[in-house]
Motif scaffolding. Sequence first.
Motif, PDB file in Angstrom:
ATOM      1  N   ASP A   1       0.804  -1.222   0.099  1.00 47.40           N
ATOM      2  CA  ASP A   1      -0.094  -0.076   0.024  1.00 47.40           C
ATOM      3  C   ASP A   1       0.730   1.270  -0.222  1.00 47.40           C
TER       4      ASP A   1
ATOM      5  N   ASP B   1       1.044   5.881   0.336  1.00 48.79           N
ATOM      6  CA  ASP B   1       0.716   7.371   0.603  1.00 48.79           C
ATOM      7  C   ASP B   1       1.563   8.306  -0.231  1.00 48.79           C
TER       8      ASP B   1
ATOM      9  N   ARG C   1      -0.894   1.313   6.448  1.00 52.87           N
ATOM     10  CA  ARG C   1      -2.079   1.051   5.241  1.00 52.87           C
ATOM     11  C   ARG C   1      -1.473  -0.654   4.923  1.00 52.87           C
TER      12      ARG C   1
ATOM     13  N   ARG D   1      -3.456  -4.578   5.481  1.00 53.62           N
ATOM     14  CA  ARG D   1      -3.739  -5.319   4.370  1.00 53.62           C
ATOM     15  C   ARG D   1      -3.396  -6.821   4.449  1.00 53.62           C
TER      16      ARG D   1
ATOM     17  N   ARG E   1      -9.689   8.872  -0.780  1.00 51.74           N
ATOM     18  CA  ARG E   1      -8.708   8.535  -1.837  1.00 51.74           C
ATOM     19  C   ARG E   1      -9.252   7.977  -3.208  1.00 51.74           C
ATOM     20  N   VAL E   2     -10.358   7.478  -2.960  1.00 51.44           N
ATOM     21  CA  VAL E   2     -10.837   6.560  -4.100  1.00 51.44           C
ATOM     22  C   VAL E   2     -12.302   7.168  -4.572  1.00 51.44           C
TER      23      VAL E   2
ATOM     24  N   SER F   1     -10.831   0.859  -0.192  1.00 49.70           N
ATOM     25  CA  SER F   1      -9.409   1.663   0.014  1.00 49.70           C
ATOM     26  C   SER F   1      -8.676   1.919  -1.110  1.00 49.70           C
ATOM     27  N   GLU F   2      -8.803   0.984  -2.187  1.00 45.88           N
ATOM     28  CA  GLU F   2      -8.040   0.993  -3.532  1.00 45.88           C
ATOM     29  C   GLU F   2      -8.816   0.405  -4.627  1.00 45.88           C
TER      30      GLU F   2
ATOM     31  N   SER G   1      -9.702  -8.483  -0.506  1.00 41.39           N
ATOM     32  CA  SER G   1      -9.244  -8.348  -1.830  1.00 41.39           C
ATOM     33  C   SER G   1      -9.846  -9.131  -3.004  1.00 41.39           C
TER      34      SER G   1
END
Length: 459
Positions: free
Chosen positions: A205, A207, A230, A234, A252-253, A384-385, A417
């Motif tokens: 991950d 930042d 982060r 995960r 952030r997404v 988060s992604e 995931s």
Amino acid sequence: MTDQNASAGLGAPDTRSLLSLAHELVDRAKAAGAQDAEALLSESRAIEAGVREGKLETVERSETRDAGLRVLIGKRQAGVAFSDLSEAGMSLAVERAVAMAKAAPEDPYCGLVEPDKLARTLPDIATYEASDFTPDQLEAAALEMEAAALGVKGVAMTSGCGASAGVGGSAFVTSTGFERARLGSRCGLGVAAIARDASGAMERDYDTHAARRRSDLKTAQEIGLSAGERAASRVGAEKLATGKMAVVFDKRVSTTFISSLLGAISGPAIARGTSFLRDKMGERLFSEGVDVIEDPLRDWSFGARAVDAEGIACTPRALIEDGVLTTWLLNASSARQLGLELTGHASRNLGGAPGVGSSNVHLSPGELDRDGLIEAAGTGVLVSEMFGPSLNANTGDWSVGVAGYAIENGKLAGPVSEITVAGNLLDIFARLVPGSDLEFDSSINAPSVLVDALSIGGR
């Protein structure tokens, strides 16, 4: 006229020189047979330091200067982009542009903006701060950031860590009497961390943060710690069960929804009839109380501009007001095609006809913070992604691969995931609930958002 009356600071490009070259290109094009012409000059300077395993890995300095020229002959147009600004280079670019315009097919909607519509008085917007970063300071920041990431339990290594600073200048001139010059600065930090558990399973991950001025930049310690935490959180990710459930999209997404909205209200897409919002002007797309605001005049923002790429003044406005769509984003070509007034949304395409773009757009915040959205979700997933979003521009059908965390009983549970989230953007817009954690870090910003009953593809 200029967007900003800033003198060339430390290492800054000379915008007066850029303006002079832009005028010269326009004059050369007119002399070579163009009826109208416009020229854009840009110059940037940057330095970046990258580290790995506690040591300096790279220091890169870059300096670029590019030019674009568009010429018009009747209803024919052509453009060239080039970087050779020598006498021979400019002569060749002008010769090619004029020759291509003569051979181009007619476009009934092309043409420069009429002189009486051009902005004549522009407000000053703060976008430039003289860079006082040194290579040693950038290296020190990168090392501190990497150390902070590696200090998180479970983080085994970083896959990239760097600090950068840069400045750019541009000048734009048209044969109809418009000129504009501006400076901008930027500094940034970024690190990707890799965490590993006892079984050897690894997760990555990251930042990042960027700002126009140094005082607005987050600390290296903060960015490194965030990336490390982060990545560590995960490890051990699993799949969710397939079904419909509430989804919280981290800030952030969550900007993906605003970007999709902006693409769908682009004038060229509306004129072509290729947008799922083509017949939605004046209709409610979002819930009552939801606003999407454009503020191009905000100081120190990355999307700031007083004038668009065709010389039309930019003004603050609500693109979505109380949930209702209020405008298309138009350049001169799409405005002519649709028979509408200009909106100040032309974007520069170096050496080509202007496109369409927005400046400083944000989704206004709601009342609940991210934890409040998670609690309201009950059972679902925090995204988060995102990986490889897919959008059918004609229908609004949307899907994306995601990673994040399961939500159970209104609390975050374990990492997840290899799952897919899908829905139709019209339905998503209508049910979207904004959070309160809005930050202005980019040209498009949004808080975390909650959307209920989305389709989840998992195990």
